[in-house]
Design a protein around this motif. Structure first.
Motif, PDB file in Angstrom:
ATOM      1  N   MET A   1      49.115  39.873  61.851  1.00 14.71           N
ATOM      2  CA  MET A   1      48.961  41.179  61.241  1.00 14.71           C
ATOM      3  C   MET A   1      48.389  42.126  62.291  1.00 14.71           C
ATOM      4  O   MET A   1      47.362  41.836  62.892  1.00 14.71           O
ATOM      5  CB  MET A   1      48.023  41.057  60.034  1.00 14.71           C
ATOM      6  CG  MET A   1      47.883  42.316  59.264  1.00 14.71           C
ATOM      7  SD  MET A   1      46.722  42.212  57.888  1.00 14.71           S
ATOM      8  CE  MET A   1      47.359  40.902  56.921  1.00 14.71           C
ATOM      9  N   ILE A   2      49.029  43.253  62.524  1.00 18.63           N
ATOM     10  CA  ILE A   2      48.574  44.233  63.500  1.00 18.63           C
ATOM     11  C   ILE A   2      47.922  45.372  62.732  1.00 18.63           C
ATOM     12  O   ILE A   2      48.531  45.976  61.864  1.00 18.63           O
ATOM     13  CB  ILE A   2      49.749  44.749  64.344  1.00 18.63           C
ATOM     14  CG1 ILE A   2      50.387  43.601  65.090  1.00 18.63           C
ATOM     15  CG2 ILE A   2      49.273  45.834  65.290  1.00 18.63           C
ATOM     16  CD1 ILE A   2      51.657  43.980  65.800  1.00 18.63           C
ATOM     17  N   SER A   3      46.673  45.625  63.088  1.00 21.74           N
ATOM     18  CA  SER A   3      45.971  46.691  62.393  1.00 21.74           C
ATOM     19  C   SER A   3      44.843  47.201  63.265  1.00 21.74           C
ATOM     20  O   SER A   3      44.243  46.453  64.035  1.00 21.74           O
ATOM     21  CB  SER A   3      45.401  46.180  61.075  1.00 21.74           C
ATOM     22  OG  SER A   3      44.622  47.191  60.463  1.00 21.74           O
ATOM     23  N   ASP A   4      44.545  48.473  63.146  1.00 19.84           N
ATOM     24  CA  ASP A   4      43.397  49.058  63.832  1.00 19.84           C
ATOM     25  C   ASP A   4      42.109  48.767  63.059  1.00 19.84           C
ATOM     26  O   ASP A   4      41.023  48.901  63.593  1.00 19.84           O
ATOM     27  CB  ASP A   4      43.571  50.566  63.976  1.00 19.84           C
ATOM     28  CG  ASP A   4      44.681  50.907  64.943  1.00 19.84           C
ATOM     29  OD1 ASP A   4      45.025  50.057  65.779  1.00 19.84           O
ATOM     30  OD2 ASP A   4      45.202  52.033  64.857  1.00 19.84           O
ATOM     31  N   GLN A  11      37.962  41.020  56.393  1.00 14.38           N
ATOM     32  CA  GLN A  11      37.358  41.017  55.054  1.00 14.38           C
ATOM     33  C   GLN A  11      38.315  40.416  54.033  1.00 14.38           C
ATOM     34  O   GLN A  11      37.887  39.714  53.114  1.00 14.38           O
ATOM     35  CB  GLN A  11      36.984  42.453  54.675  1.00 14.38           C
ATOM     36  CG  GLN A  11      36.358  42.601  53.316  1.00 14.38           C
ATOM     37  CD  GLN A  11      36.072  44.066  52.992  1.00 14.38           C
ATOM     38  OE1 GLN A  11      36.309  44.964  53.809  1.00 14.38           O
ATOM     39  NE2 GLN A  11      35.575  44.316  51.800  1.00 14.38           N
ATOM     40  N   HIS A  12      39.610  40.658  54.172  1.00 16.16           N
ATOM     41  CA  HIS A  12      40.589  40.174  53.207  1.00 16.16           C
ATOM     42  C   HIS A  12      41.189  38.818  53.587  1.00 16.16           C
ATOM     43  O   HIS A  12      41.988  38.272  52.828  1.00 16.16           O
ATOM     44  CB  HIS A  12      41.719  41.201  53.045  1.00 16.16           C
ATOM     45  CG  HIS A  12      41.277  42.445  52.340  1.00 16.16           C
ATOM     46  ND1 HIS A  12      40.919  42.461  51.021  1.00 16.16           N
ATOM     47  CD2 HIS A  12      41.123  43.716  52.780  1.00 16.16           C
ATOM     48  CE1 HIS A  12      40.572  43.682  50.671  1.00 16.16           C
ATOM     49  NE2 HIS A  12      40.675  44.470  51.737  1.00 16.16           N
ATOM     50  N   ARG A  13      40.815  38.266  54.732  1.00 13.87           N
ATOM     51  CA  ARG A  13      41.387  36.995  55.174  1.00 13.87           C
ATOM     52  C   ARG A  13      41.133  35.849  54.176  1.00 13.87           C
ATOM     53  O   ARG A  13      42.046  35.074  53.888  1.00 13.87           O
ATOM     54  CB  ARG A  13      40.875  36.623  56.560  1.00 13.87           C
ATOM     55  CG  ARG A  13      41.564  35.401  57.135  1.00 13.87           C
ATOM     56  CD  ARG A  13      41.153  35.132  58.558  1.00 13.87           C
ATOM     57  NE  ARG A  13      41.385  36.233  59.460  1.00 13.87           N
ATOM     58  CZ  ARG A  13      42.563  36.527  60.017  1.00 13.87           C
ATOM     59  NH1 ARG A  13      43.610  35.798  59.739  1.00 13.87           N
ATOM     60  NH2 ARG A  13      42.678  37.539  60.834  1.00 13.87           N
ATOM     61  N   PRO A  14      39.924  35.691  53.602  1.00 16.05           N
ATOM     62  CA  PRO A  14      39.726  34.588  52.636  1.00 16.05           C
ATOM     63  C   PRO A  14      40.651  34.682  51.421  1.00 16.05           C
ATOM     64  O   PRO A  14      41.175  33.673  50.942  1.00 16.05           O
ATOM     65  CB  PRO A  14      38.260  34.726  52.213  1.00 16.05           C
ATOM     66  CG  PRO A  14      37.611  35.503  53.288  1.00 16.05           C
ATOM     67  CD  PRO A  14      38.648  36.381  53.871  1.00 16.05           C
ATOM     68  N   GLN A  15      40.879  35.898  50.937  1.00 23.36           N
ATOM     69  CA  GLN A  15      41.778  36.064  49.792  1.00 23.36           C
ATOM     70  C   GLN A  15      43.208  35.699  50.180  1.00 23.36           C
ATOM     71  O   GLN A  15      43.913  35.041  49.404  1.00 23.36           O
ATOM     72  CB  GLN A  15      41.732  37.507  49.288  1.00 23.36           C
ATOM     73  CG  GLN A  15      40.387  37.900  48.699  1.00 23.36           C
ATOM     74  CD  GLN A  15      40.283  39.404  48.472  1.00 23.36           C
ATOM     75  OE1 GLN A  15      40.991  40.177  49.095  1.00 23.36           O
ATOM     76  NE2 GLN A  15      39.370  39.798  47.582  1.00 23.36           N
ATOM     77  N   ALA A  16      43.628  36.083  51.374  1.00 20.21           N
ATOM     78  CA  ALA A  16      44.986  35.770  51.825  1.00 20.21           C
ATOM     79  C   ALA A  16      45.158  34.260  51.999  1.00 20.21           C
ATOM     80  O   ALA A  16      46.195  33.691  51.649  1.00 20.21           O
ATOM     81  CB  ALA A  16      45.284  36.488  53.134  1.00 20.21           C
TER      82      ALA A  16
END
Length: 80
Positions: A1-4, A11-16
């Motif tokens: 995932m590419i994001s600034d 923060q959202h990695r555990p949910q994913a």
């Protein structure tokens, strides 16, 4: 995932990861995922009617008063 916004991604990695684990369990239990065709984003408008209402043609905007007529009307209004 590419994001600034790396903090937001982390923060959202555990949910994913939890969603990925549930998908893996579903597939391991014999479930299947069907990829369906997506609906169109913007439906096409209905086709225009070929019928022309004769009443519509008669209700056109009248031509504006010319400058000479406007001056004449002002002179008449001033004389009253």
């Amino acid at each position: 995932m590419i994001s600034d916004h790396t903090n937001l991604v982390e923060q959202h990695r555990p949910q994913a990861e939890a969603i990925s684990d549930k998908i893996a369990q579903y597939l391991a239990a014999g479930g299947r995922i069907d990829e369906l065709k997506s609906p169109p984003r913007n439906p096409l408008p209905p086709p225009r009617s070929e019928k022309i209402d004769p009443e519509t043609v008669l209700r056109r905007r009248p031509k504006p008063i010319s400058a000479a007529d406007r001056k004449a009307l002002r002179k008449m209004a001033d004389s009253l």
